[in-house]
Design an enzyme around this catalytic site. Structure first.
Site, PDB file in Angstrom:
ATOM      1  N   ASP A 101       0.760  -1.199  -0.069  1.00  0.00           N
ATOM      2  CA  ASP A 101       0.005  -0.076  -0.073  1.00  0.00           C
ATOM      3  C   ASP A 101       0.786   1.272  -0.094  1.00  0.00           C
ATOM      4  OD1 ASP A 101      -1.628  -1.944   0.370  1.00  0.00           O
ATOM      5  OD2 ASP A 101      -2.616  -1.394   2.345  1.00  0.00           O
ATOM      6  N   LYS A 162      -6.956  -4.334  -2.798  1.00  0.00           N
ATOM      7  CA  LYS A 162      -7.550  -5.065  -1.727  1.00  0.00           C
ATOM      8  C   LYS A 162      -8.458  -3.929  -0.804  1.00  0.00           C
ATOM      9  CE  LYS A 162      -3.473  -4.518   1.596  1.00  0.00           C
ATOM     10  NZ  LYS A 162      -4.183  -3.699   2.510  1.00  0.00           N
ATOM     11  N   CYS A 195      -1.779  -2.449   8.318  1.00  0.00           N
ATOM     12  CA  CYS A 195      -1.826  -3.334   7.268  1.00  0.00           C
ATOM     13  C   CYS A 195      -0.534  -4.111   7.314  1.00  0.00           C
ATOM     14  CB  CYS A 195      -1.994  -2.820   5.820  1.00  0.00           C
ATOM     15  SG  CYS A 195      -3.407  -1.703   5.644  1.00  0.00           S
TER      16      CYS A 195
END
Length: 278
Positions: A101, A162, A195
């Site tokens: 990310d 995602k 995350c």
């Protein structure tokens, strides 16, 4: 067989306890059964296996693949000796990089984002030089944009969107299944306490050794970042740095790619606030 249940004797260490499990029970059910009986004594950080007593061999043997309980039997739960890879050895042939990310919309919010991007670039470059597969996730790219331009994803094995915080999703698991020799995951990106942490714990639970690159991960808050790094280190995740990872993967000054890796790390990586903790 009584009520579709089969009697089993479950042993662990010096203990043995008679119990019963449904006919057709496999590995997962047996693991749960052992944990329900011996959970407090079992160290879940160690790898383990289940063995079945064989009358033919008059000793315990490793549970055959696809084994299902059909008759009365004796089983034992065996913790394995600490695997040498827990020491954190990294070998290119058994390593994959997870880039999490590193997206445009996070740029203004994440502390030291410029620093962790520049370190991420080093890691991606090193992966290309050493032929290490890279798996890249993007959190809700429709709203948060794609991976920042500076990160060159050329040759990435997989780039996938995602919404779940953890990267351990069917797409990533399928990519890992295509790399059967992989044992170590080098993990970097944002945010450390969300995350990254959830991905690291999920990978650990699946038996991978996780190397968390501290100088290429950050959060909006340094407090969250630091506590996450501490928590991960305590759960058996290896908290390391980009230079340490790259030189470990090369391993020898005589390595044919050493010069190329040396060029990447010639200038020290930025410390991204890790030393000042402010």
């Amino acid at each position: 067989i009584h009520n579709n249940h089969v009697p089993v004797l479950l042993s662990f260490s010096a203990f043995s306890r008679p119990s019963s499990v449904p006919v057709g029970s496999g590995y997962e059910v047996l693991i749960q059964k052992f944990l329900s009986i011996y959970g407090r004594q079992i160290d879940l950080h160690r790898k383990f296996m289940i063995q079945l007593y064989s009358d033919e061999w008059a000793q315990y043997i490793d549970l055959p693949k696809g084994f299902l309980i059909s008759e009365k039997c004796k089983l034992r739960f065996v913790p394995l000796e600490t695997d040498v890879t827990v020491l954190g050895n990294l070998i290119p042939a058994t390593t994959v990089f997870f880039c999490c990310d590193m997206q445009e919309r996070f740029r203004p919010a994440i502390k030291y984002f410029g620093d962790i991007i520049s370190v991420g670039q080093r890691l991606l470059q090193g992966a290309r030089i050493l032929g290490i597969p890279v798996i890249v996730s993007e959190q809700y790219p429709k709203g948060l944009g794609s991976t920042v331009q500076e990160m060159d994803l050329t040759g990435a094995r997989l780039v996938f969107p995602k919404t779940k915080f953890s990267m351990v999703l069917p797409e990533a698991e399928a990519a890992l299944a295509d790399l059967p020799g992989v044992r170590s995951v080098v993990l970097f990106g944002v945010e450390t306490h969300v995350c990254i942490q959830q991905t690291a714990l999920d990978l650990l639970a699946r038996g991978f050794e996780v190397h968390m690159v501290a100088d290429s991960t950050s959060s909006r808050s340094m407090m969250d970042r630091m506590f996450a790094l501490e928590r991960m280190a305590r759960t058996g995740i290896i908290v390391t740095t980009s230079e340490s990872v790259l030189l470990q993967l090369v391993g020898d000054k005589e390595h044919p790619k050493f010069k190329e890796i040396q060029n990447i790390i010639k200038a020290s990586a930025p410390e991204s606030g890790l030393l000042s903790k402010v």
